[in-house]
Design an enzyme around this catalytic site. Structure first.
Site, PDB file in Angstrom:
ATOM      1  N   LEU A  67       0.871  -1.171   0.000  1.00  0.00           N
ATOM      2  CA  LEU A  67       0.000   0.000   0.000  1.00  0.00           C
ATOM      3  C   LEU A  67       0.913   1.228   0.000  1.00  0.00           C
ATOM      4  O   LEU A  67       1.869   1.282   0.771  1.00  0.00           O
ATOM      5  CB  LEU A  67      -0.841  -0.048   1.283  1.00  0.00           C
ATOM      6  CG  LEU A  67      -2.182   0.645   1.325  1.00  0.00           C
ATOM      7  CD1 LEU A  67      -3.081   0.195   0.194  1.00  0.00           C
ATOM      8  CD2 LEU A  67      -2.866   0.374   2.663  1.00  0.00           C
ATOM      9  N   HIS A  78      -5.789  -4.388 -11.289  1.00  0.00           N
ATOM     10  CA  HIS A  78      -6.189  -5.488 -10.405  1.00  0.00           C
ATOM     11  C   HIS A  78      -6.687  -6.657 -11.261  1.00  0.00           C
ATOM     12  O   HIS A  78      -7.486  -6.449 -12.184  1.00  0.00           O
ATOM     13  CB  HIS A  78      -7.291  -5.024  -9.441  1.00  0.00           C
ATOM     14  CG  HIS A  78      -7.689  -6.111  -8.503  1.00  0.00           C
ATOM     15  ND1 HIS A  78      -6.890  -6.512  -7.459  1.00  0.00           N
ATOM     16  CD2 HIS A  78      -8.771  -6.934  -8.496  1.00  0.00           C
ATOM     17  CE1 HIS A  78      -7.464  -7.524  -6.830  1.00  0.00           C
ATOM     18  NE2 HIS A  78      -8.602  -7.791  -7.435  1.00  0.00           N
TER      19      HIS A  78
HETATM   20  C1  GAR Z   1      -0.687  -8.902 -12.204  1.00  0.00           C
HETATM   21  O1  GAR Z   1      -1.562  -9.957 -12.485  1.00  0.00           O
HETATM   22  C2  GAR Z   1      -1.428  -7.786 -11.491  1.00  0.00           C
HETATM   23  O2  GAR Z   1      -2.739  -7.627 -11.913  1.00  0.00           O
HETATM   24  C3  GAR Z   1      -1.379  -8.302 -10.072  1.00  0.00           C
HETATM   25  O3  GAR Z   1      -0.080  -8.813  -9.916  1.00  0.00           O
HETATM   26  C4  GAR Z   1       0.367  -9.314 -11.182  1.00  0.00           C
HETATM   27  C5  GAR Z   1       1.731  -8.717 -11.489  1.00  0.00           C
HETATM   28  O4  GAR Z   1       2.233  -9.196 -12.686  1.00  0.00           O
HETATM   29  N1  GAR Z   1      -1.675  -7.238  -9.139  1.00  0.00           N
HETATM   30  C6  GAR Z   1      -2.345  -7.431  -8.008  1.00  0.00           C
HETATM   31  O5  GAR Z   1      -2.711  -8.529  -7.644  1.00  0.00           O
HETATM   32  C7  GAR Z   1      -2.605  -6.180  -7.183  1.00  0.00           C
HETATM   33  N2  GAR Z   1      -3.660  -6.399  -6.245  1.00  0.00           N
HETATM   34  P1  GAR Z   1       3.474  -8.470 -13.413  1.00  0.00           P
HETATM   35  O6  GAR Z   1       4.504  -8.159 -12.368  1.00  0.00           O
HETATM   36  O7  GAR Z   1       3.960  -9.536 -14.384  1.00  0.00           O
HETATM   37  O8  GAR Z   1       2.953  -7.241 -14.122  1.00  0.00           O
END
Ligand code: GAR
Length: 206
Positions: A92, A109
């Site tokens: 956060l 998200h």
């Molecule tokens: C993604 O799926 C994003 O939506 C999620 O983490 C992953 C990061 O992937 N975010 C959350 O869960 C936030 N609450 P990345 O590092 O390959 O972009």
């Protein structure tokens, strides 16, 4: 418009932004800074491969949350960033940073908010919860960040069908590729084009 991208993990969303800037589909946008919450984030490698300045700022390495918040804000101001993009950032943000960038912070998200969101719902978990609940569509949401997890105004959403043989991992992959990596750059473009207005906690487009 200069942006700062916050990351914690693999950085596929960061990569999508980099690729779209490179191929000209995302215009008038420059990644001024990548801030990672930990030094293991592969997103840091992606930043360095593309000559984008990056820094690791983990809350734990500061004496207090306030000191970390001040340092993050100072880095952001120094970078000239006008928009903060949380691209798989799993902490956060500090109170001062959220205030200073009021309505200029967006988050991706991996679910259709208000489903499968809030504290603890990150990474693979929203997909596990979606399959458990038996929803027939799921997707991703870009929203504006306020002081509570996943509660700010919704900017863009995109959905995909949930298929009978989906595992959380398979669904996650489809949503990343077909939803997240499409709507996150699109949301940044809307900001760069000055098209976003927040009225009564809802997003309106100019
Ligand atoms: C993604 O799926 C994003 O939506 C999620 O983490 C992953 C990061 O992937 N975010 C959350 O869960 C936030 N609450 P990345 O590092 O390959 O972009």
């Amino acid at each position: 418009m200069k942006i700062a991208v916050f990351v914690s993990g693999g950085g596929t969303n960061l990569q999508a932004i980099i690729d779209q800037i490179k191929d000209g589909s995302l215009t008038n946008v420059e990644i001024a800074l990548v801030i990672a919450s930990n030094d293991k984030a592969y997103a840091l490698e992606r930043a360095s491969q593309n000559n984008i300045p990056s820094v690791v700022m983990s809350v734990k390495s500061f004496e207090s949350r306030e000191a970390w918040d001040d340092a993050v804000l100072a880095k952001l101001n120094e970078s000239g960033a006008e928009l903060i993009v949380l691209a798989g950032y799993l902490s956060l943000l500090g109170e001062k940073t959220v205030k200073a960038f009021n309505n200029r912070i967006i988050n991706i998200h991996p679910a259709l908010i208000p489903s499968f969101c809030g504290k603890g719902m990150y990474g693979i978990r929203p997909h596990e919860a979606a399959l458990e609940r038996g929803v027939k569509v799921s997707g991703a949401t870009v929203h504006i960040v306020n002081e509570n997890y996943d509660e700010g105004p919704i900017l863009l959403q995109k959905c995909v069908d949930v298929l009978p043989d989906d595992t959380p991992e398979v669904l996650q992959k489809r949503i990343m590729k077909e939803c997240e990596q499409v709507i996150l750059p699109k949301a940044i473009q809307l900001f760069a084009d000055g098209k976003i207005k927040v009225v009564n906690n809802r997003v309106e487009y100019n």
